[in-house]
Motif scaffolding. Structure first.
Motif, PDB file in Angstrom:
ATOM      1  N   GLY A 466       0.805  -1.225   0.000  1.00  0.00           N
ATOM      2  CA  GLY A 466       0.000   0.000   0.000  1.00  0.00           C
ATOM      3  C   GLY A 466       0.832   1.265   0.000  1.00  0.00           C
ATOM      4  O   GLY A 466       0.327   2.339   0.392  1.00  0.00           O
ATOM      5  N   TRP A 467       2.074   1.185  -0.447  1.00  0.00           N
ATOM      6  CA  TRP A 467       2.954   2.355  -0.462  1.00  0.00           C
ATOM      7  C   TRP A 467       2.782   3.107  -1.775  1.00  0.00           C
ATOM      8  O   TRP A 467       2.825   2.517  -2.858  1.00  0.00           O
ATOM      9  CB  TRP A 467       4.429   1.932  -0.323  1.00  0.00           C
ATOM     10  CG  TRP A 467       4.729   1.322   1.036  1.00  0.00           C
ATOM     11  CD1 TRP A 467       4.057   1.554   2.192  1.00  0.00           C
ATOM     12  CD2 TRP A 467       5.764   0.385   1.338  1.00  0.00           C
ATOM     13  NE1 TRP A 467       4.596   0.835   3.233  1.00  0.00           N
ATOM     14  CE2 TRP A 467       5.671   0.101   2.741  1.00  0.00           C
ATOM     15  CE3 TRP A 467       6.773  -0.233   0.625  1.00  0.00           C
ATOM     16  CZ2 TRP A 467       6.529  -0.769   3.377  1.00  0.00           C
ATOM     17  CZ3 TRP A 467       7.629  -1.092   1.275  1.00  0.00           C
ATOM     18  CH2 TRP A 467       7.504  -1.365   2.634  1.00  0.00           C
ATOM     19  N   SER A 468       2.577   4.392  -1.675  1.00  0.00           N
ATOM     20  CA  SER A 468       2.443   5.225  -2.878  1.00  0.00           C
ATOM     21  C   SER A 468       3.828   5.435  -3.477  1.00  0.00           C
ATOM     22  O   SER A 468       4.796   5.706  -2.760  1.00  0.00           O
ATOM     23  CB  SER A 468       1.791   6.569  -2.545  1.00  0.00           C
ATOM     24  OG  SER A 468       2.564   7.262  -1.582  1.00  0.00           O
ATOM     25  N   SER A 474       9.454   3.841  -3.487  1.00  0.00           N
ATOM     26  CA  SER A 474       8.591   4.794  -2.772  1.00  0.00           C
ATOM     27  C   SER A 474       9.291   5.330  -1.523  1.00  0.00           C
ATOM     28  O   SER A 474      10.262   4.744  -1.034  1.00  0.00           O
ATOM     29  CB  SER A 474       7.284   4.120  -2.378  1.00  0.00           C
ATOM     30  OG  SER A 474       7.536   3.095  -1.424  1.00  0.00           O
ATOM     31  N   ASP A 475       8.815   6.463  -1.015  1.00  0.00           N
ATOM     32  CA  ASP A 475       9.405   7.039   0.195  1.00  0.00           C
ATOM     33  C   ASP A 475       9.292   6.064   1.361  1.00  0.00           C
ATOM     34  O   ASP A 475      10.229   5.920   2.162  1.00  0.00           O
ATOM     35  CB  ASP A 475       8.711   8.359   0.545  1.00  0.00           C
ATOM     36  CG  ASP A 475       9.047   9.457  -0.465  1.00  0.00           C
ATOM     37  OD1 ASP A 475      10.032   9.283  -1.215  1.00  0.00           O
ATOM     38  OD2 ASP A 475       8.326  10.468  -0.508  1.00  0.00           O
ATOM     39  N   GLU A 476       8.154   5.395   1.467  1.00  0.00           N
ATOM     40  CA  GLU A 476       7.976   4.448   2.568  1.00  0.00           C
ATOM     41  C   GLU A 476       8.944   3.278   2.454  1.00  0.00           C
ATOM     42  O   GLU A 476       9.526   2.828   3.446  1.00  0.00           O
ATOM     43  CB  GLU A 476       6.536   3.906   2.579  1.00  0.00           C
ATOM     44  CG  GLU A 476       5.473   4.944   2.878  1.00  0.00           C
ATOM     45  CD  GLU A 476       4.988   5.651   1.620  1.00  0.00           C
ATOM     46  OE1 GLU A 476       3.951   6.310   1.678  1.00  0.00           O
ATOM     47  OE2 GLU A 476       5.656   5.516   0.558  1.00  0.00           O
ATOM     48  N   ASP A 500      14.245  13.804  -7.547  1.00  0.00           N
ATOM     49  CA  ASP A 500      14.404  15.237  -7.771  1.00  0.00           C
ATOM     50  C   ASP A 500      13.232  16.060  -7.226  1.00  0.00           C
ATOM     51  O   ASP A 500      12.984  17.182  -7.661  1.00  0.00           O
ATOM     52  CB  ASP A 500      14.577  15.520  -9.263  1.00  0.00           C
ATOM     53  CG  ASP A 500      13.467  14.908 -10.101  1.00  0.00           C
ATOM     54  OD1 ASP A 500      12.585  14.226  -9.527  1.00  0.00           O
ATOM     55  OD2 ASP A 500      13.486  15.104 -11.331  1.00  0.00           O
ATOM     56  N   ALA A 501      12.529  15.504  -6.249  1.00  0.00           N
ATOM     57  CA  ALA A 501      11.442  16.234  -5.577  1.00  0.00           C
ATOM     58  C   ALA A 501      11.511  15.930  -4.084  1.00  0.00           C
ATOM     59  O   ALA A 501      12.077  14.912  -3.676  1.00  0.00           O
ATOM     60  CB  ALA A 501      10.087  15.817  -6.150  1.00  0.00           C
ATOM     61  N   PRO A 502      10.962  16.792  -3.227  1.00  0.00           N
ATOM     62  CA  PRO A 502      11.024  16.555  -1.772  1.00  0.00           C
ATOM     63  C   PRO A 502      10.339  15.260  -1.382  1.00  0.00           C
ATOM     64  O   PRO A 502       9.376  14.817  -2.008  1.00  0.00           O
ATOM     65  CB  PRO A 502      10.304  17.767  -1.180  1.00  0.00           C
ATOM     66  CG  PRO A 502      10.346  18.811  -2.248  1.00  0.00           C
ATOM     67  CD  PRO A 502      10.283  18.073  -3.559  1.00  0.00           C
ATOM     68  N   ALA A 503      10.856  14.635  -0.332  1.00  0.00           N
ATOM     69  CA  ALA A 503      10.231  13.414   0.182  1.00  0.00           C
ATOM     70  C   ALA A 503       8.886  13.743   0.813  1.00  0.00           C
ATOM     71  O   ALA A 503       8.587  14.883   1.184  1.00  0.00           O
ATOM     72  CB  ALA A 503      11.159  12.747   1.198  1.00  0.00           C
ATOM     73  N   ASP A 504       8.071  12.733   0.941  1.00  0.00           N
ATOM     74  CA  ASP A 504       6.765  12.896   1.592  1.00  0.00           C
ATOM     75  C   ASP A 504       6.977  13.407   3.018  1.00  0.00           C
ATOM     76  O   ASP A 504       7.751  12.806   3.783  1.00  0.00           O
ATOM     77  CB  ASP A 504       6.065  11.537   1.613  1.00  0.00           C
ATOM     78  CG  ASP A 504       4.623  11.641   2.091  1.00  0.00           C
ATOM     79  OD1 ASP A 504       4.286  12.630   2.766  1.00  0.00           O
ATOM     80  OD2 ASP A 504       3.848  10.720   1.779  1.00  0.00           O
ATOM     81  N   PRO A 505       6.353  14.514   3.375  1.00  0.00           N
ATOM     82  CA  PRO A 505       6.553  15.076   4.728  1.00  0.00           C
ATOM     83  C   PRO A 505       6.255  14.095   5.842  1.00  0.00           C
ATOM     84  O   PRO A 505       6.775  14.216   6.951  1.00  0.00           O
ATOM     85  CB  PRO A 505       5.598  16.269   4.748  1.00  0.00           C
ATOM     86  CG  PRO A 505       5.410  16.637   3.318  1.00  0.00           C
ATOM     87  CD  PRO A 505       5.449  15.352   2.565  1.00  0.00           C
ATOM     88  N   GLU A 506       5.396  13.105   5.550  1.00  0.00           N
ATOM     89  CA  GLU A 506       5.045  12.142   6.592  1.00  0.00           C
ATOM     90  C   GLU A 506       6.190  11.187   6.897  1.00  0.00           C
ATOM     91  O   GLU A 506       6.220  10.555   7.951  1.00  0.00           O
ATOM     92  CB  GLU A 506       3.803  11.347   6.175  1.00  0.00           C
ATOM     93  CG  GLU A 506       2.551  12.217   6.059  1.00  0.00           C
ATOM     94  CD  GLU A 506       1.326  11.388   5.738  1.00  0.00           C
ATOM     95  OE1 GLU A 506       1.453  10.139   5.644  1.00  0.00           O
ATOM     96  OE2 GLU A 506       0.237  11.972   5.578  1.00  0.00           O
ATOM     97  N   THR A 507       7.143  11.079   5.962  1.00  0.00           N
ATOM     98  CA  THR A 507       8.292  10.187   6.192  1.00  0.00           C
ATOM     99  C   THR A 507       9.402  10.992   6.856  1.00  0.00           C
ATOM    100  O   THR A 507      10.494  11.180   6.294  1.00  0.00           O
ATOM    101  CB  THR A 507       8.769   9.581   4.866  1.00  0.00           C
ATOM    102  OG1 THR A 507       9.064  10.658   3.964  1.00  0.00           O
ATOM    103  CG2 THR A 507       7.714   8.684   4.249  1.00  0.00           C
TER     104      THR A 507
END
Length: 808
Positions: A466-468, A474-476, A500-507
């Motif tokens: 279930g990781w996006s 994925s970040d997770e 080349d984009a910021p990681a998910d803030p939740e991680t």
């Protein structure tokens, strides 16, 4: 090996036919491979057509300067006084057509068919026609259609009775001994014949000009003997070709029987070949064949001066430069066709007479040293002999060495100049790749490395969790992976995945770990080193741990170069200084060996005690245009499967705890994709083609580069790819050009043996270059090989063209 076919026609003739034909197919070592039996019917009409052709031939050639005095030329039936060119051509075609129709009878076709089945068209075929009847022997047998189909075949005439004459042994380095006789030259020019013979290297020639019979007899009895006997002048046949005579001087006509004992002595002492470049030598051939001479060349009909000279020039040139005797004869005979507009049927005239028991004749069997002298013997009208030694041509070893040295040096300079234009790169780089593939196989993968390979199954695994996913990882998944890897304490972690984009803030733990863990390195791309679009590094990654992941494609898209550090790029979104592979290798060496990267100058990189040189444009065999930054050639670890490079585990293996902790401790961990979406795949020297399955994932190419740098840092000099300086390469190419050219020029003259020698030199050169390559040096193999071939060809042409002229 040559193939010899002896066709024994027995005592048959045109009026009675040939009822007992025996055909033997033999190897040239006289082993009998096959025997056939056939028959040919009587053919009086064919014989009458041939007699008509003879009359027409003389009528159309009678005013062309024949090497036969007209007073001795006779025809028994109805001499023809005028023939049109078209009429003569039609008669020639009719004769050939009826002759082949006669050979196509059922009783002989089985012989023809089986010969065609058993003989190899790519090998030389020696066809010897043995007959008793003089008109059968004189007939132009080369009109047989068989010779058109077998281009390596030639016809010879032989006797029914023959005896093998053993060839006496030759002293080492002895020249070919040639006895040349110039007879009566009334109405013809014979000096051209001698000019031709004087240009032949490796010959000791004695020239007799209009000698008396006694002088010729003395020379035939000479103790040293002769290999070749040559006569030019007037000659003729009598009594149905049973007797042949030469006009020895202005007053003497000489038959072979009158010097029989001298000729027999010459044959017993090594006379292998007699050439009578004169008219109608069939009677001479009959008498010499009775003495069992191994090889003989005569003209079957009257011959003009120009035809005789052109034939001699082409035959001697081909035979003395390595072409086999039979093929040299065929070449010289067929080249006469070019002047048949002036001298009709010129190519019908030369014919070989051979003792069918004689061994195959080559120039190499006859030749010895590389000097030629001419003893010229002149005669006054009173037959008083004047002897003078004349230096015709002599090629000392010093001159031969000097000329070959100069030629090879000029060719070496030309090759090096041409090489800078990249002309040889399409050949040199594939040879380089081949040597890379032929390295000794590494039995175990590099255990200083550990690969986390993200495959399609890992993409599916992330979806099941279930990781996006924005990227292949994925970040997770990355957060979980870094957490798990931390348990194993690797020396460094390289993430070969563009983020080349910021990681998910939740991680938050992922972001914090990327910022703070000095072992983690990420990538970005710059368009300054290839066709990939420029990308930025992960925003969380500090500049000190940003690296360039560009792989440098060369000719045909093959990765052969490794980028160490880049030139400054102030306008680039990716301004990392060091490459991904270099930065990770240096981190490992710094931890384990306390080795630091040093650039003592702009051209050198020091890694511990080892040294890497910057690759420059036009250096060695590498002529790529874009070589910016500090780049080097690197040496791959040989591999057939990716597992041969380094241990590989999947993302799922790591996260599910299927990896032993010792498999990761103190190692460099590389995280990258393996054949995902067909991206990040590259051609290496180990790729058989550029198909999907033959390409190598980028993370594995980086692993190869890291392994290379680690070996260099640990002092393994054989893992480098060094290129010699310009001066060393020049010396190397020149030495091979000179020595190889000299060997091909002097060790043999036969084409096939030169090909074998050239192949041997090629193998030796390759093995030496390969041995150097294994020990860390890329030597110029292709330029050296081209230098050898060019030096030989140019020197051969020069020596042939100017050998009779003094060099200095």
């Amino acid at each position: 090996m040559e193939q010899r076919v002896v066709i024994n026609l027995g005592k048959g003739n045109w009026q009675k036919g040939f009822p007992n034909i025996i055909v033997q197919l033999r190897g040239t070592d006289e082993t009998e491979a096959m025997q056939l039996i056939g028959q040919l019917p009587k053919a009086p009409a064919l014989f009458m057509l041939f007699e008509r052709w003879q009359s027409y031939y003389y009528a159309i050639n009678s005013d062309l300067g024949l090497r036969q005095l007209q007073s001795v030329i006779t025809f028994e039936k109805n001499p023809v006084t005028h023939v049109s060119d078209e009429g003569f051509k039609a008669l020639c075609q009719q004769l050939k057509k009826q002759f082949n129709a006669w050979l196509s009878v059922t009783t002989f076709m089985n012989v023809d068919r089986r010969l065609r089945t058993h003989l190899d068209t790519s090998k030389e075929v020696q066809l010897i026609i043995e007959a008793e009847d003089s008109s059968v022997r004189r007939f132009p047998w080369h009109l047989w259609q068989f010779l058109d189909d077998f281009r390596q075949a030639e016809i010879a005439i032989g006797s029914l009775e023959h005896r093998q004459v053993k060839r006496p042994p030759r002293a080492p380095n002895s020249p070919v001994r040639l006895l040349s006789i110039l007879g009566n030259d009334s109405g013809i020019k014979l000096s051209t014949d001698i000019d031709i013979l004087e240009k032949v290297p490796n010959v000791e020639m004695t020239l007799l000009e209009k000698p008396p019979r006694s002088e010729l007899n003395e020379q035939l009895w000479r103790k040293q003997g002769w290999e070749i006997l040559f006569f030019a002048g007037h000659s003729f046949s009598q009594q149905q070709d049973s007797i042949g005579k030469i006009q020895l001087n202005d007053v003497e006509n000489l038959s072979i029987s009158q010097i029989r004992h001298g000729v027999e002595k010459a044959i017993s002492q090594g006379l292998q070949l007699a050439i009578f470049n004169s008219c109608d030598g069939m009677g001479l051939a009959r008498e010499l064949a009775d003495l069992h001479i191994p090889y003989l060349i005569v003209m079957r009909e009257p011959v003009s001066d120009q035809v005789a000279q052109l034939f001699l020039m082409n035959f001697i040139r081909a035979f003395s430069t390595g072409t086999s005797f039979y093929l040299a004869m065929r070449e010289a005979r067929e080249r006469l066709q070019g002047i048949e507009n002036l001298f009709p049927c010129a190519s019908w005239l030369p014919v070989i007479f051979q003792n069918s028991t004689a061994a195959t004749l080559t120039w190499e069997d006859l030749q010895g040293s590389n000097s030629q002298t001419l003893t010229k013997i002149k005669h006054t009208s009173s037959h008083n002999t004047i002897v003078e030694d004349v230096r015709v041509k002599k090629l000392p070893l010093v001159q031969c060495l000097a000329m070959t040295a100069i030629t090879s040096l000029l060719i070496t300079g030309l090759i090096l100049g041409t090489r800078t234009l990249g002309v040889f790169q399409p050949v040199e780089l594939p040879v380089y790749d081949q040597m890379m593939r032929f390295q000794p196989v590494e039995r175990t993968p590099d255990h200083r490395l550990f690969i986390v390979g993200i495959s399609n199954s890992d993409i599916k695994y992330q979806q099941e969790q279930g990781w996006s996913r924005r990227w292949s990882l994925s970040d997770e998944a990355l957060e979980a992976l870094l957490l798990e890897l931390d348990k194993y304490q690797p020396a460094a972690i390289g993430i070969d995945i563009t983020r080349d984009a910021p990681a998910d803030p939740e991680t938050t733990e992922l972001i914090q770990r990327i910022k703070s863990d000095d072992r983690i390195y990420g990538i970005c791309y710059t368009d300054a080193y290839g066709s990939l679009s420029e990308t930025e590094p992960a925003p969380e990654l500090p500049p000190a741990r940003q690296t360039l992941s560009n792989l440098l494609e060369g000719r045909n898209g093959v990765i052969r170069r490794q980028l160490i550090s880049a030139d400054p790029r102030p306008e680039s979104a990716c301004d990392a200084q060091y490459s991904f592979s270099a930065r990770l290798a240096l981190e490992y060496l710094d931890q384990k060996k306390q080795l630091h990267l040093e650039f003592p100058d702009n051209e050198t990189l020091l890694l511990g005690q080892s040294e890497l040189k910057r690759l420059k444009k036009g250096e060695g065999g590498y002529q790529e245009n874009q070589i910016s930054g500090f780049q080097t050639l690197f040496k791959y670890r040989p591999y057939k499967n990716l597992e041969n490079i380094a241990p590989i585990f999947s993302l799922e293996d790591i996260l599910e705890g299927r990896v032993n902790i010792d498999d990761l401790r103190d190692r460099i961990v590389l995280v990258g994709t393996l054949y995902v979406d067909g991206k990040d795949l590259w051609v290496t020297p180990f790729s058989q083609d550029d198909s999907f399955n033959e390409k190598t994932p980028g993370v594995m190419v980086h692993a190869q580069m890291i392994s290379h740098l680690l070996d260099v840092g640990e002092g393994k000099e054989n893992r480098t790819v060094k290129i010699w300086s310009w001066s060393k390469e020049l010396t190397w190419i020149w030495i091979w050009s000179f020595s190889g050219g000299m060997a091909l020029m002097n060790l043999t003259t036969q084409t096939i043996r030169r090909m074998i020698l050239f192949a041997t030199i090629l193998i030796g050169l390759y093995l030496i270059c390969y041995a150097y390559f294994i020990n860390g040096y890329w030597l110029p193999l292709v330029p050296a090989l081209l230098g050898i071939a060019a030096t030989f060809l140019v020197s051969q042409y020069f020596f042939k063209s100017f050998l009779s002229k003094p060099f200095f």
